[in-house]
Write an enzyme that holds these catalytic residues in place. Structure first.
Site, short mmCIF file in Angstrom:
data_model
loop_
_atom_site.label_atom_id
_atom_site.label_comp_id
_atom_site.label_asym_id
_atom_site.label_seq_id
_atom_site.Cartn_x
_atom_site.Cartn_y
_atom_site.Cartn_z
CG PHE A 182 -16.62 -18.44 15.91
CD1 PHE A 182 -17.37 -18.34 14.63
CD2 PHE A 182 -16.32 -17.14 16.12
CE1 PHE A 182 -17.42 -17.43 13.61
CE2 PHE A 182 -16.11 -15.92 15.33
CZ PHE A 182 -17.03 -16.12 14.14
N GLY B 291 -29.93 -23.59 16.99
CA GLY B 291 -30.71 -22.23 17.16
C GLY B 291 -31.75 -22.43 16.58
CE LYS C 30 -29.06 -9.17 0.71
NZ LYS C 30 -29.67 -7.69 0.63
CB THR C 31 -28.79 -14.18 7.20
OG1 THR C 31 -29.99 -15.06 7.05
CG2 THR C 31 -29.23 -12.75 7.55
CD GLU D 162 -21.75 -25.97 14.90
OE1 GLU D 162 -20.78 -26.29 15.53
OE2 GLU D 162 -23.02 -25.90 15.30
#
Lengths: 329, 710
Positions: free
Chosen positions: B247, B518, B604-605, B676
């Protein structure tokens, strides 16, 4: 964490003798609170005397219709017991409103009464606390006051007792059996736990070496129509801001019997005797519920950080009485 | 075996997590679990004053304890080559800058001995008065000059943006407005509490230095530690394949790593284990700084904004100036000809704040989106309609077009799915049993930036297997799975043919998992490496993988569109809230979010990440607050009993939908960030719903029952 010795006593008498004779010794049952405090060096016993296997793990029927809960019975088993769920539903609900499955499986009926306050200053050895270090001062007043007491606090200490179970026990006039250096005795729960006064380090009236061996629930018809309500900052896994254990019996619109106890507001479970007196025999009306709650809380001395607990406690009492009497109709 | 150009796509498939079976079996190795021989254990000492200096150290009782291998304090700690950053360096002087700062450590044969011995070390202090109170009326507020990327790049705020901005004339815009709002909102300190505490196992030899750790970016942690110890970065190997949540707390702060390495230097060749306790984390791993935010809005009689002003005061640490873009979202959200934003900080004797999921945007949008709701009421407009009327055509401050901006579609689709139509806007209009029921909405936004420093390699075997290497991180987000899918797409092969390696500095350099960057960075880099591999095969091997295999690598290519477009993810979040009439207890039975995050790599993720962010937003709205006792200077509710976040019982239905539109400009995948945007706006949606339910406008987070009970 300081090193300690672990002992498994052979019988209650020798456990009592060990703890009586050694000021550094402490009883160990579920350990769910004590071991935490040891990690933080809030508690630093040199010897732990394991007593869990020495006390009863059973809940027995008593001849008068009450129940006897062995001190070694897990909180989970108390909450799940069919007799308790039927005869004293608020006790089952109170236990289930506290901690987590894992903790309730480990924590014992006897030990639950003896858990220490969650006051953040008590739990931090780098801040003064009269309960932890007599005479060092109280950091809680003027500090983080949200969880502090509004009733029965002293200048020396405004901590609250964290137990849910004990609140319901107080409401039903439960009685603990103990065995200590002076032999066996019984103590009503409402006298077992004490207000802080000038000795906030004493949470209860037990003598050194005195062990709780069982808790008796007296037969109490009104308890069958009872409920426990815990108001807290999240829906689960939080200590009570205010909790209410309530039982009411109404006949012909009048309150025939009533039991009320509050949690999260005092150094001990706060049995609302004043409110009960005001309600007994009175019409079961919203106005009377309000009046009774206000009478009980007239003595409240809140701090700036917990003043909301006064209206919250009043509202919760009224809400509970309303719900219980509506159901009874 | 031939490599074709990007073919039928693995991207977009709802694949199960590659690391799922390992995690379910408990076989995924987290930092503290690496099997090492004969480890020693480290336990830290923390300052018990908030400001001053250490005047004496007595470690004799600790050193006399059998099993103690050493006590490290500023007196005997190794002198670091780079000792100025308090998020990296420890034990370099006698100065104490905050309560809970590391002032020593014990290394011992067992954890229990180390912990016991730590309690025996006596430190004497000379205490200075400390100051930990954030107030708007402080006289020492100043414009931050923190440099971006934790001090590595220019810019006032940590994302590189300026502290202040202005366009037009706000006073004139307010003066001409038919409706105005001037309200102040506050947010408290929120502390990082990933499930896995910050942990390191360090081994120091004359040759290699190994650190098993819990890291959002092994290469950044390695470079920080190499700089601190003055060693060649190539000597340090940092390993972190699985991370139990980050986080933002595992991007930069690395004192735990420094201390673990100091412990390892004390017993060369022997592994030293160090994991922070939950209580220690409250002083050592960073937090979201508290804010006081004044928002002024003006709107004309049609509900078009004439002015937006957002003035922010933030808490920062005297030890190191961190400042975040609390005003950042306000600069990009709504059209208005007159606008200004300002950022001021108060430097206090507190631990150093750091990035936390949506740093700046999460707190800033609580204020802006609450204010938008208040203004919609004042103007008699539906809050969705009010937002739509103020939708900008281009970025309202710098004028660049958006690469994609589907906020309005998110609001409309969300309204349809949530059942917004026919809502009675009047507060106190719905009551069910003893509960007041309300609904609220807020917008979400988060940039899709890139971080520098990425490289990937791909090795192709003649049997059709591809090994893709990049030092990326999976902090529970699904990187193992998503990058495998991206590599398969880039290579034009099936996911089963891709073997991904991440989380290790022995792999090609990668940026940290942060800023929702990322997948953008790592995925683009893998795409580039696949292109290189294809070129190499085509130019030298006729498109065939030679028997001995072949490897290609690439750095992350520049994206020229980043200069031409404003790139953001968007969303609309809806909340249903119930408030108990007697007790003020607040429940959130339903959250619904619709997001414009470009192309979804793995539904899904992605869903898991989005509902996680919304849940964290709920937690921010109702629960999370670190309480500093100004007399002592530390967070007193420093455990999970005292610092509440949402429990399972607090979270009802959390529904997530995507508007799947490929962004043509962000990267080859067409994706935007999702990590985020999902926490941004949730708190405002809930606050707006609380107002709708009760008529009480809570402008100070968290929304607790005492603010609603009368």
């Amino acid at each position: 964490m300081k090193p300690f010795r672990y002992e498994r006593a052979d019988d209650v008498a020798s456990a009592v003798a060990t703890v009586t004779d050694d000021p550094r010794a402490a009883f160990l049952a579920g350990g769910t609170n004590l071991v935490d405090l040891m990690k933080m060096e809030v508690a630093t016993p040199g010897v732990l005397v394991d007593v869990r296997h020495l006390v009863s793990h059973d809940i027995e029927d008593l001849p008068d219709g009450g129940l006897r809960i062995g001190a070694g019975v897990s909180n989970s088993m108390v909450a799940a017991d069919r007799r308790i769920r039927r005869l004293y539903p608020m006790l089952s609900q109170a236990i289930l409103a506290g901690a987590s499955y894992q903790l309730r499986n480990l924590a014992t009926a006897g030990g639950n009464f003896l858990q220490r306050t969650r006051c953040v200053y008590y739990r931090d050895i780098a801040t003064p606390c009269n309960k932890r270090e007599p005479g060092s001062g109280c950091s809680a007043r003027g500090g983080h006051e949200r969880d502090l007491a509004i009733l029965g606090a002293s200048e020396a200490c405004a901590a609250t007792h964290p137990s849910d179970m004990a609140v319901a026990m107080a409401a039903v006039d439960a009685v603990v059996h103990t065995q200590g250096p002076a032999g066996e005795r019984t103590i009503p729960v409402n006298e077992l736990l004490r207000l802080p006064g000038d000795e906030p380090w004493r949470d209860n009236v037990l003598e050194r070496g005195e062990l709780i061996t069982a808790v008796d629930l007296p037969p109490l018809a009104v308890a069958a129509n009872s409920r426990y309500r815990k108001v807290r900052d999240r829906a689960s896994y939080a200590f009570a801001l205010v909790s209410v254990a309530a039982a009411v019996e109404v006949a012909d619109g009048l309150v025939r019997d009533v039991r009320l106890a509050l949690g999260g507001v005092a150094h001990k479970p706060w049995r609302a005797f004043t409110a009960e007196q005001a309600l007994l025999g009175a019409p079961a009306t919203e106005e009377n519920f309000h009046a009774a709650a206000e009478a009980e809380l007239a003595g409240a001395r809140p701090l700036p950080g917990n003043a909301f607990k006064v209206p919250l406690a009043a509202n919760t009492i009224v809400s509970m009485l309303r719900a219980l009497t509506e159901e009874a109709r | 075996m031939t490599v074709t150009s990007a073919g039928p796509s693995a991207v977009g498939a709802a694949l199960d997590r590659k690391d799922g079976p390992l995690k379910v079996r408990g076989a995924a190795t987290y930092a503290g679990e690496w099997p090492v021989d004969n480890p020693a254990y480290l336990y830290p000492l923390q300052a018990t004053i908030a400001a001053g200096r250490i005047t004496g150290v007595d470690a004799s009782a600790a050193l006399d304890l059998p099993g103690v291998l050493g006590v490290i304090t500023h007196v005997n700690a190794p002198k670091l080559a780079w000792a100025t950053d308090p998020e990296v360096a420890v034990l370099q002087s006698d100065e104490v800058a905050w309560r809970g700062q590391i002032v020593g450590a014990v290394v011992a044969e067992t954890l229990e001995t180390a912990r016991h011995a730590a309690g025996l070390v006596r430190l004497a202090y000379e205490q200075r008065p400390h100051d930990t109170e954030l107030r708007a009326d402080r006289h020492d507020l100043h414009r931050p000059q923190h440099a971006a990327l934790f001090g590595a790049a220019p810019g006032d705020l940590q994302d590189g943006s300026p502290a202040d901005s202005a366009l037009g004339d706000v006073d004139a815009g307010l003066a001409e407005a038919a409706f105005t709002l001037d309200a102040t909102y506050t947010t408290p300190m929120n502390h990082h509490n990933p499930m896995e505490p910050h942990t390191g196992i360090a081994v120091w030899t004359d040759d290699e230095i190994t650190l098993y750790c819990s890291s959002q970016g092994v290469h950044l942690h390695r470079s920080l530690l190499a700089g601190a110890f003055g060693v060649d970065a190539a000597r340090i190997r940092a390993i972190s394949p699985h991370v139990g949540g980050g986080f933002g707390s595992k991007v930069y702060p690395v004192v735990w790593g420094t201390l673990a390495l100091m412990g390892a230097q004390l017993v060369p060749g022997r592994p030293v284990k160090f994991a922070l306790t939950r209580q220690q984390m409250f002083a050592l791993v960073g937090y979201r700084p508290a804010t006081i935010q004044r928002v002024r809005l003006g709107a004309d009689s049609d509900g078009r904004l004439t002015a937006i002003a957002h003035d922010v005061i933030q808490q920062t640490a005297r030890a190191k100036e961190y400042a975040e873009q609390t005003v950042g979202a306000t600069r990009a959200m709504y059209a208005a000809p007159n606008r200004s934003t300002t950022t001021r900080v108060a430097a206090l004797d507190v631990p150093v704040p750091t990035i936390m999921r949506g740093p700046g945007e999460a707190t800033g949008m609580f204020a802006l989106e609450s204010a938008m709701d208040e203004m919609a009421s004042a103007a008699g407009l539906d809050p969705i309609e009010f937002r739509i009327r103020n939708e900008p055509a281009v970025h309202p401050e710098h004028g660049l077009p958006f690469s994609t901006r589907n906020l309005v579609a998110c609001l409309r689709e969300g309204a349809r799915r949530f059942g917004w139509e026919g809502r009675d806007p009047a507060p106190l209009s719905r009551r069910e049993n003893d509960w007041l029921v309300g609904t609220g909405v807020a917008s979400s936004i988060y940039p899709s930036p890139r971080l520098p420093g990425n490289s990937a390699s791909i090795h192709a075997d003649a049997d059709g297997r591809y090994t893709v290497r990049i030092g990326a991180a999976d902090i529970g987000t699904g990187t193992w799975t998503a990058l495998t899918q991206i590599a398969a797409e880039a290579l034009g092969v099936g996911v089963e043919d891709v073997n991904l390696e991440i989380g290790d500095t022995s792999l090609p350099v990668a940026s940290s998992a942060g800023f929702s960057s990322g997948i953008n960075c790592w995925g683009s880099t893998i795409y580039a490496a696949a292109d290189e591999l294809r070129k190499l095969l085509d130019s030298e091997h006729g498109g065939m993988v030679p028997a001995e295999g072949i490897e290609a690598s690439a750095d992350m290519p520049d994206n020229p569109y980043m200069e031409q477009f404003a790139m953001y993810s968007f969303g609309a979040q809806f909340a249903e809230v119930r408030v108990h009439e007697d007790t003020g207890e607040i429940r959130v039975p339903r959250l619904l979010g619709v997001f414009d995050a470009g192309r979804i790599i793995n539904p899904k993720t992605a869903r898991s990440q989005l509902i996680g962010g919304m849940t964290q937003g709920l937690s921010m709205a109702l629960h999370e607050a670190s309480v500093i006792d100004p007399r002592f200077g530390h967070v007193v509710n420093n455990d999970l009993g005292g610092y509440h976040f949402a429990s399972n019982a607090d979270v009802g239905s959390v529904e997530v939908h995507y508007l799947e539109e490929r962004d043509p400009y962000t990267n080859p995948m067409g994706s935007k960030g999702i990590g985020e945007v999902c926490i941004v706006g949730t708190a405002a949606a809930i606050a707006n719903a609380v107002h709708h339910a009760t008529g009480v406008r809570v402008r100070d987070l968290p929304i607790t029952l005492d603010k609603l009970i009368v």
